[in-house]
Design a protein around this motif. Structure first.
Motif, PDB file in Angstrom:
ATOM      1  N   LEU A 143      18.978   3.784  -1.452  1.00  0.00           N
ATOM      2  CA  LEU A 143      19.329   5.171  -1.768  1.00  0.00           C
ATOM      3  C   LEU A 143      19.515   5.338  -3.273  1.00  0.00           C
ATOM      4  O   LEU A 143      18.950   6.245  -3.888  1.00  0.00           O
ATOM      5  CB  LEU A 143      20.603   5.580  -1.021  1.00  0.00           C
ATOM      6  CG  LEU A 143      21.007   7.052  -1.124  1.00  0.00           C
ATOM      7  CD1 LEU A 143      21.819   7.464   0.100  1.00  0.00           C
ATOM      8  CD2 LEU A 143      21.784   7.385  -2.380  1.00  0.00           C
ATOM      9  N   TYR A 152      18.066  11.376   5.109  1.00  0.00           N
ATOM     10  CA  TYR A 152      19.089  10.328   5.217  1.00  0.00           C
ATOM     11  C   TYR A 152      19.804   9.985   3.898  1.00  0.00           C
ATOM     12  O   TYR A 152      20.377   8.908   3.798  1.00  0.00           O
ATOM     13  CB  TYR A 152      18.453   9.030   5.735  1.00  0.00           C
ATOM     14  CG  TYR A 152      17.865   9.072   7.125  1.00  0.00           C
ATOM     15  CD1 TYR A 152      18.665   9.298   8.244  1.00  0.00           C
ATOM     16  CD2 TYR A 152      16.508   8.851   7.326  1.00  0.00           C
ATOM     17  CE1 TYR A 152      18.127   9.303   9.524  1.00  0.00           C
ATOM     18  CE2 TYR A 152      15.951   8.856   8.605  1.00  0.00           C
ATOM     19  CZ  TYR A 152      16.769   9.077   9.695  1.00  0.00           C
ATOM     20  OH  TYR A 152      16.227   9.072  10.958  1.00  0.00           O
ATOM     21  N   SER A 169      16.825  -5.727   1.087  1.00  0.00           N
ATOM     22  CA  SER A 169      17.819  -5.918   2.147  1.00  0.00           C
ATOM     23  C   SER A 169      17.346  -5.441   3.521  1.00  0.00           C
ATOM     24  O   SER A 169      18.158  -5.252   4.418  1.00  0.00           O
ATOM     25  CB  SER A 169      19.088  -5.164   1.768  1.00  0.00           C
ATOM     26  OG  SER A 169      18.786  -3.786   1.674  1.00  0.00           O
TER      27      SER A 169
HETATM   28  N1  TLP Z   1      17.023   3.244   6.028  1.00  0.00           N
HETATM   29  C1  TLP Z   1      18.018   2.904   7.018  1.00  0.00           C
HETATM   30  C2  TLP Z   1      18.733   4.176   7.481  1.00  0.00           C
HETATM   31  O1  TLP Z   1      19.156   4.904   6.401  1.00  0.00           O
HETATM   32  C3  TLP Z   1      17.911   5.062   8.364  1.00  0.00           C
HETATM   33  C4  TLP Z   1      17.368   2.181   8.167  1.00  0.00           C
HETATM   34  O2  TLP Z   1      18.119   1.619   8.977  1.00  0.00           O
HETATM   35  O3  TLP Z   1      16.136   2.170   8.255  1.00  0.00           O
HETATM   36  N2  TLP Z   1      14.201   4.474   2.087  1.00  0.00           N
HETATM   37  C5  TLP Z   1      13.855   4.206   3.357  1.00  0.00           C
HETATM   38  C6  TLP Z   1      12.471   4.490   3.811  1.00  0.00           C
HETATM   39  C7  TLP Z   1      14.786   3.639   4.238  1.00  0.00           C
HETATM   40  O4  TLP Z   1      14.433   3.405   5.499  1.00  0.00           O
HETATM   41  C8  TLP Z   1      16.098   3.368   3.768  1.00  0.00           C
HETATM   42  C9  TLP Z   1      17.148   2.826   4.697  1.00  0.00           C
HETATM   43  C10 TLP Z   1      16.401   3.667   2.438  1.00  0.00           C
HETATM   44  C11 TLP Z   1      15.430   4.217   1.622  1.00  0.00           C
HETATM   45  C12 TLP Z   1      17.784   3.472   1.859  1.00  0.00           C
HETATM   46  O5  TLP Z   1      18.132   2.132   1.740  1.00  0.00           O
HETATM   47  P1  TLP Z   1      19.680   1.693   1.646  1.00  0.00           P
HETATM   48  O6  TLP Z   1      20.180   1.673   3.059  1.00  0.00           O
HETATM   49  O7  TLP Z   1      19.628   0.346   1.017  1.00  0.00           O
HETATM   50  O8  TLP Z   1      20.383   2.667   0.796  1.00  0.00           O
END
Ligand code: TLP
Length: 343
Positions: free
Chosen positions: A62, A90, A202
């Motif tokens: 994010l 999201y 991650s």
């Molecule tokens: N996605 C998470 C949830 O937020 C839905 C998941 O479990 O798949 N871009 C994309 C395309 C993502 O799927 C995600 C995380 C992010 C950005 C954000 O990554 P983080 O969770 O590290 O902030």
């Protein structure tokens, strides 16, 4: 009690013993002074892999996306994205909250935005009373569409469109690794069609924390400033960067296995007649399906009671994500449990 089979996301993976060893042995320094050798090594390695001048380690996907959008825009600007884009659905409204920008979501099958549709919504230069279109955003693979791959030919057209209209192109490549492994197209080839890219360490790669953003040197210089301003300046963070480096070096190519697991799971369910699924959309490690026999919440609850954790996709859809911490046997078992609970 049997081990839970957690298919909610590939973010649930835990660092392996080898990864933990790399973390334990990491050389560290104060990264706010740019003195952490492991972070520096990770950033160099990632920039090289992505074919960009420079890269920056950030705490989350994010934050990666939002720093990129912040650097590329001014308040009042607009970013065109898919209507199911992660940045739209999201990211807690942060384009508006953090950068004062708005998104223009457009429709498109399997997360793919058509250059024709995008061109229609680019604001005319002369319309001073409208927001300024500044960025075209692509998500590859596309999470909410089911881990679908954005075709490279379409990406090239969106790049050409962006350049013709003086716009930036940003890639949410949280799972670009999966797209690359599935298509054989290198991540640097994908990244070459974008000004900025954010990609996660991650998720399927198995690191506990962290994302990388990459772009030109001046872009990263500015991104570095914004990361600090948003409280993302980290100190002896080599201890985590070591996990990211390990993930890139050793867990990238094995993603193919996660894709095989997803296909296996989807195939088992597809012929049951108890779900709706677009089997061709199962291109990487995410499966989306609509249960026909009971509500999503009921199915999730029953499966949880039987030791299988699933999550939700868009309205009425179940999301299943495969990853390195579930074996083929567990995938088979999970599919059987889901089938049983579908009635
Ligand atoms: N996605 C998470 C949830 O937020 C839905 C998941 O479990 O798949 N871009 C994309 C395309 C993502 O799927 C995600 C995380 C992010 C950005 C954000 O990554 P983080 O969770 O590290 O902030």
């Amino acid at each position: 009690m049997n081990k839970m089979i957690d298919l909610r996301s590939d973010t649930v993976t835990k660092p392996s013993q080898e990864m933990r060893k790399a973390m334990l042995n990491a050389e560290v320094g104060d990264d706010v002074y740019k003195e952490d050798p492991t972070v520096n090594k990770l950033e160099e390695y990632a920039a090289d892999l992505l074919g960009k001048e420079d890269a920056l380690f950030v705490p989350s996907g994010l934050m990666g996306n939002q720093i990129c959008l912040n650097v590329l825009t001014n308040p009042g600007d607009e970013v065109i994205c898919h209507k199911d884009a992660h940045i739209f659905i999201y990211e807690s409204g942060s384009p508006a909250a953090l950068s004062g920008i708005q998104l223009f979501p457009v429709a498109g099958e399997r997360g793919i935005i058509s250059p024709e549709l995008v061109e229609e919504v680019i604001r005319p230069e002369s319309a001073y009373y409208m927001p300024r279109t500044k960025v075209i955003e692509v998500e590859n693979t596309h999470n909410r569409a089911g881990g679908t791959i954005h075709p490279i030919e379409n990406i090239k057209k969106l790049r050409e469109l962006g350049q013709r209209h003086n716009l930036y192109n940003h890639l949410d490549g949280a799972r670009i690794w999966n797209a690359s492994v599935a298509t054989g197209i290198s991540v640097s080839e994908y990244a070459s069609h974008f000004d900025s890219i954010s990609c996660c360490l991650s998720k399927g790669l198995g690191a506990p924390i962290g994302s990388i953003i990459a772009g030109e040197r001046d872009f990263i210089k500015e991104a570095y400033r914004i990361r600090k301003a948003w409280g993302g300046g980290m100190r002896q963070v080599g201890i985590i960067a070591a996990a990211g480096l390990f993930a890139l070096q050793y867990n990238f190519r094995r993603l193919e296995e996660d894709h095989q697991k997803a296909k296996m799971f989807a195939d088992k369910l597809a012929n049951s007649g108890k779900i709706e699924i677009d089997i061709k959309s199962v291109e990487t490690n995410i499966i989306m399906f609509r249960p026909k026999t009971l509500k999503v919440e009921e199915l999730l609850k029953k499966c949880l009671e039987d030791g299988v954790m699933l999550s939700t996709g868009s309205v009425g859809m179940v999301r299943v994500v495969t990853h390195m911490d579930v074996s083929f046997d567990e995938i088979e078992k999970a599919a059987e449990i889901v089938l049983k609970n579908l009635g």
